[in-house]
Motif scaffolding. Structure first.
Motif, mmCIF file in Angstrom:
data_model
loop_
_atom_site.group_PDB
_atom_site.id
_atom_site.type_symbol
_atom_site.label_atom_id
_atom_site.label_comp_id
_atom_site.label_asym_id
_atom_site.label_seq_id
_atom_site.Cartn_x
_atom_site.Cartn_y
_atom_site.Cartn_z
ATOM 1 N N LEU A 33 0.831 -1.562 -0.274
ATOM 2 C CA LEU A 33 0.308 0.191 0.034
ATOM 3 C C LEU A 33 1.186 0.965 0.108
ATOM 4 O O LEU A 33 1.048 2.198 -0.647
ATOM 5 N N GLU A 34 1.843 1.446 0.917
ATOM 6 C CA GLU A 34 3.080 2.548 0.758
ATOM 7 C C GLU A 34 3.687 2.893 -0.387
ATOM 8 O O GLU A 34 3.664 3.595 -1.085
ATOM 9 N N GLN A 35 3.617 1.490 -1.820
ATOM 10 C CA GLN A 35 4.225 1.854 -2.611
ATOM 11 C C GLN A 35 3.244 2.073 -3.389
ATOM 12 O O GLN A 35 3.767 2.983 -4.327
ATOM 13 N N LEU A 36 1.496 1.524 -3.673
ATOM 14 C CA LEU A 36 1.058 2.484 -4.771
ATOM 15 C C LEU A 36 0.620 3.733 -4.519
ATOM 16 O O LEU A 36 0.132 4.623 -4.672
ATOM 17 N N ARG A 65 6.414 2.649 -11.530
ATOM 18 C CA ARG A 65 7.794 1.863 -11.063
ATOM 19 C C ARG A 65 8.744 1.496 -10.640
ATOM 20 O O ARG A 65 9.127 1.249 -9.171
ATOM 21 N N LYS A 66 9.714 1.888 -11.548
ATOM 22 C CA LYS A 66 11.059 1.624 -11.742
ATOM 23 C C LYS A 66 11.436 2.930 -9.784
ATOM 24 O O LYS A 66 12.550 3.042 -9.985
ATOM 25 N N PHE A 67 10.539 4.059 -10.280
ATOM 26 C CA PHE A 67 11.172 4.871 -8.938
ATOM 27 C C PHE A 67 10.741 4.138 -7.437
ATOM 28 O O PHE A 67 11.009 5.124 -6.544
ATOM 29 N N ILE A 68 10.161 3.445 -7.208
ATOM 30 C CA ILE A 68 9.278 3.232 -6.035
ATOM 31 C C ILE A 68 9.837 2.538 -5.178
ATOM 32 O O ILE A 68 10.017 1.365 -4.267
#
Length: 151
Positions: free
Chosen positions: A24-27, A148-151
């Protein structure tokens, strides 16, 4: 029409994978240089489909006005999405496919309001809207692949 629905289902399943692969944090994370996040893109394609297909056909659709306001064109994340909000988006992501297919085959789409999209596509029919929806979802999937490459 079956091929349009097949592409749409495939696209939505690719979006669904993000719920399994990211926290959830990444989303919720908005990387530097971006103005939205993974979960906003998911909410946006749900809202956009409802606007393109249902509102374009003078029908209410299946999402709340509040959800529409959060994810419509021109918006960006206003805060962090909670676990329950994420679960609601996850359900909508897939459930809208069957509802829309059922509505289509039951013939509820009787009219379509022609219009020009913000990206310059002229939609003259419901079929145009379905095809543009698939294109639009592909664009946002590309945005998510970048994020997604930056999370």
């Amino acid at each position: 029409m079956e091929s349009v629905f097949t592409v749409w289902e495939t696209s939505r399943n690719l979006y669904l994978d993000y719920f399994d692969k990211y926290t959830l944090e990444q989303l919720n994370k908005i990387p530097n240089g971006f103005n939205n996040n993974l979960i906003w893109n998911i909410g946006h394609i749900i809202v956009a489909q409802q606007a393109l297909i249902y509102k374009g056909s003078n029908l209410k659709g299946y999402i709340s006005d509040e959800l529409f306001e959060l994810y419509k064109h021109g918006t960006k994340p206003t805060g962090l999405i909670t676990e329950s909000e994420m679960e609601a988006l996850k359900i909508l992501l897939i459930s809208m496919i069957e509802k829309t297919k059922t509505d289509f085959y039951n013939g509820i789409f009787n009219t379509y309001n022609e219009r020009m999209t913000g990206t310059g596509f002229y939609l003259s029919s419901l079929m145009d809207a379905f095809e543009f929806n698939n294109y639009h979802e592909g664009l946002h999937l590309g945005h998510m692949m970048s994020i997604r490459k930056f999370i």
